[in-house]
Design an enzyme around this catalytic site. Structure first.
Site, PDB file in Angstrom:
ATOM      1  N   ASN A   1      22.349 -37.141  38.676  1.00 18.55           N
ATOM      2  CA  ASN A   1      22.595 -36.913  37.253  1.00 18.55           C
ATOM      3  C   ASN A   1      22.318 -35.441  36.970  1.00 18.55           C
ATOM      4  O   ASN A   1      21.165 -35.013  36.916  1.00 18.55           O
ATOM      5  CB  ASN A   1      21.674 -37.804  36.406  1.00 18.55           C
ATOM      6  CG  ASN A   1      21.787 -37.501  34.913  1.00 18.55           C
ATOM      7  OD1 ASN A   1      22.727 -36.846  34.474  1.00 18.55           O
ATOM      8  ND2 ASN A   1      20.809 -37.966  34.148  1.00 18.55           N
TER       9      ASN A   1
ATOM     10  N   LYS B   1      22.694 -33.867  34.292  1.00 15.95           N
ATOM     11  CA  LYS B   1      22.297 -33.630  32.899  1.00 15.95           C
ATOM     12  C   LYS B   1      23.101 -32.445  32.353  1.00 15.95           C
ATOM     13  O   LYS B   1      24.276 -32.300  32.683  1.00 15.95           O
ATOM     14  CB  LYS B   1      20.783 -33.445  32.804  1.00 15.95           C
ATOM     15  CG  LYS B   1      20.013 -34.634  33.385  1.00 15.95           C
ATOM     16  CD  LYS B   1      18.564 -34.620  33.036  1.00 15.95           C
ATOM     17  CE  LYS B   1      17.879 -35.855  33.604  1.00 15.95           C
ATOM     18  NZ  LYS B   1      16.470 -35.962  33.155  1.00 15.95           N
TER      19      LYS B   1
ATOM     20  N   HIS C   1      20.955 -43.886  28.805  1.00 17.24           N
ATOM     21  CA  HIS C   1      19.901 -43.036  29.364  1.00 17.24           C
ATOM     22  C   HIS C   1      18.847 -42.769  28.294  1.00 17.24           C
ATOM     23  O   HIS C   1      19.151 -42.662  27.106  1.00 17.24           O
ATOM     24  CB  HIS C   1      20.501 -41.722  29.863  1.00 17.24           C
ATOM     25  CG  HIS C   1      19.563 -40.902  30.687  1.00 17.24           C
ATOM     26  ND1 HIS C   1      18.571 -40.130  30.123  1.00 17.24           N
ATOM     27  CD2 HIS C   1      19.454 -40.746  32.036  1.00 17.24           C
ATOM     28  CE1 HIS C   1      17.899 -39.522  31.093  1.00 17.24           C
ATOM     29  NE2 HIS C   1      18.413 -39.875  32.252  1.00 17.24           N
TER      30      HIS C   1
ATOM     31  N   GLU D   1      17.335 -40.234  27.385  1.00 16.36           N
ATOM     32  CA  GLU D   1      17.570 -39.051  26.554  1.00 16.36           C
ATOM     33  C   GLU D   1      18.600 -39.329  25.475  1.00 16.36           C
ATOM     34  O   GLU D   1      18.517 -38.770  24.362  1.00 16.36           O
ATOM     35  CB  GLU D   1      17.985 -37.881  27.448  1.00 16.36           C
ATOM     36  CG  GLU D   1      16.830 -37.403  28.333  1.00 16.36           C
ATOM     37  CD  GLU D   1      17.257 -36.603  29.544  1.00 16.36           C
ATOM     38  OE1 GLU D   1      16.363 -36.168  30.290  1.00 16.36           O
ATOM     39  OE2 GLU D   1      18.483 -36.436  29.760  1.00 16.36           O
TER      40      GLU D   1
ATOM     41  N   GLU E   1      14.237 -46.339  34.568  1.00 12.28           N
ATOM     42  CA  GLU E   1      13.740 -44.982  34.400  1.00 12.28           C
ATOM     43  C   GLU E   1      12.593 -44.987  33.389  1.00 12.28           C
ATOM     44  O   GLU E   1      12.822 -44.914  32.188  1.00 12.28           O
ATOM     45  CB  GLU E   1      14.863 -44.042  33.952  1.00 12.28           C
ATOM     46  CG  GLU E   1      15.778 -44.588  32.861  1.00 12.28           C
ATOM     47  CD  GLU E   1      16.426 -43.471  32.059  1.00 12.28           C
ATOM     48  OE1 GLU E   1      16.538 -42.360  32.570  1.00 12.28           O
ATOM     49  OE2 GLU E   1      16.787 -43.723  30.894  1.00 12.28           O
TER      50      GLU E   1
ATOM     51  N   GLY F   1      11.560 -36.075  33.851  1.00  9.56           N
ATOM     52  CA  GLY F   1      11.433 -34.647  33.603  1.00  9.56           C
ATOM     53  C   GLY F   1      10.009 -34.180  33.396  1.00  9.56           C
ATOM     54  O   GLY F   1       9.783 -33.049  32.974  1.00  9.56           O
TER      55      GLY F   1
ATOM     56  N   SER G   1      11.995 -39.173  38.280  1.00  3.37           N
ATOM     57  CA  SER G   1      11.588 -37.954  38.990  1.00  3.37           C
ATOM     58  C   SER G   1      11.489 -38.172  40.500  1.00  3.37           C
ATOM     59  O   SER G   1      10.498 -37.815  41.143  1.00  3.37           O
ATOM     60  CB  SER G   1      10.249 -37.430  38.442  1.00  3.37           C
ATOM     61  OG  SER G   1      10.363 -37.080  37.086  1.00  3.37           O
TER      62      SER G   1
END
Length: 257
Positions: A17, A19, A103, A105, A175, A181, A219
């Site tokens: 990914n 991002k 996701h 985010e 996740e 992150g 991560s």
């Protein structure tokens, strides 16, 4: 494409990914390395989910190789007056295999609800794209003992618009929000416990879903991949920053063998 529930064993997957990262020349170098090392994917499905602007370039760079490509989101709508949105059908024009859906985010920064995620999952299935359904809990939710309740609800709603036959064609990615992150990572035992819960939740929905692939996306680094991937219910990884480093991503893929 996605592993099918009727197969005798689950497929292994490593999905990068990117991002909101990338530029044309750097992308070309990274994709060329992946293509040149494609024999490493004989025992696994390998792909990269890239920003929309780079989908065409990625397709051209990887076409003819065994490395797949995908997008990081799709619209909950099929088409129409939704300025700035990209539909699953549009993405399918570029032969994408995967789309990330829900996701953390997107949920956090764009307020995407479980219901919106469910619509996006359906749009992917309608366009023959494998949705990678992301689920995960915050640190507060984990420490309060509600992690399984939260991710169980996210998964249940995400599949709510699908028939059991359609649901066989999804991938799930766990996740933990507190490990995205941040440099933190759940322990292998924590990861396995959560993946086991998700597998039981899938099987409770339908026995045909017991072999849906479940990835870990918190991560993952080359140094941690092997131990994580050796857990019995971990089928691979959704790889963030490490997928931007060709050597590290290849080492992670190799850990799937």
């Amino acid at each position: 494409m996605a592993p099918q529930a009727g197969e005798s064993m689950r497929k292994k997957l490593a999905l990068g990914n990117w991002k909101m990262n990338g530029e044309t020349e750097a992308n070309a170098r990274l994709l060329n390395v992946l293509r040149d090392n494609e024999p490493i994917s004989d025992d696994a499905i390998v792909g990269v989910c890239v920003p929309y602007l780079y989908v065409g370039h990625t397709r051209d760079a990887l076409r003819g190789s065994c490395v797949k490509w995908g997008v990081q989101d799709v619209s909950a709508q099929s088409e129409g007056a939704y300025t700035g949105e990209i539909s699953a059908r549009m993405a399918s024009d570029f032969d994408v295999s995967f789309a990330l859906v829900g996701h953390s985010e997107r949920r956090t920064y764009h307020g995407e609800s479980d219901v919106i995620v469910a619509s996006k999952v359906l749009r992917c299935i309608e366009s023959n794209i494998t949705p990678v359904i992301c689920v995960g809990e915050t640190l507060v939710e984990r420490e309060s003992g509600n992690a399984n309740t939260v991710i169980g609800q996210q998964l249940s709603v995400a599949l709510s618009k699908l028939s059991d036959d359609q649901a066989q064609n999804v991938v799930v990615a766990y996740e933990p929000v507190w490990a995205i992150g941040t440099g933190r990572s759940a322990s292998p035992d924590q990861v396995q416990a959560t993946h086991s819960f998700l597998r039981q939740a899938l099987a409770a929905r339908s026995e045909t879903l017991k072999n849906v692939a479940i990835l870990y996306g918190g991560s993952v680094k080359a140094t941690s991949a092997s131990e994580l991937f050796h857990q019995p219910d971990v089928d691979g990884g959704l790889i963030g920053s490490a997928s931007l480093d060709a050597r590290q991503f290849i080492d992670i893929i190799d850990a799937l063998r």
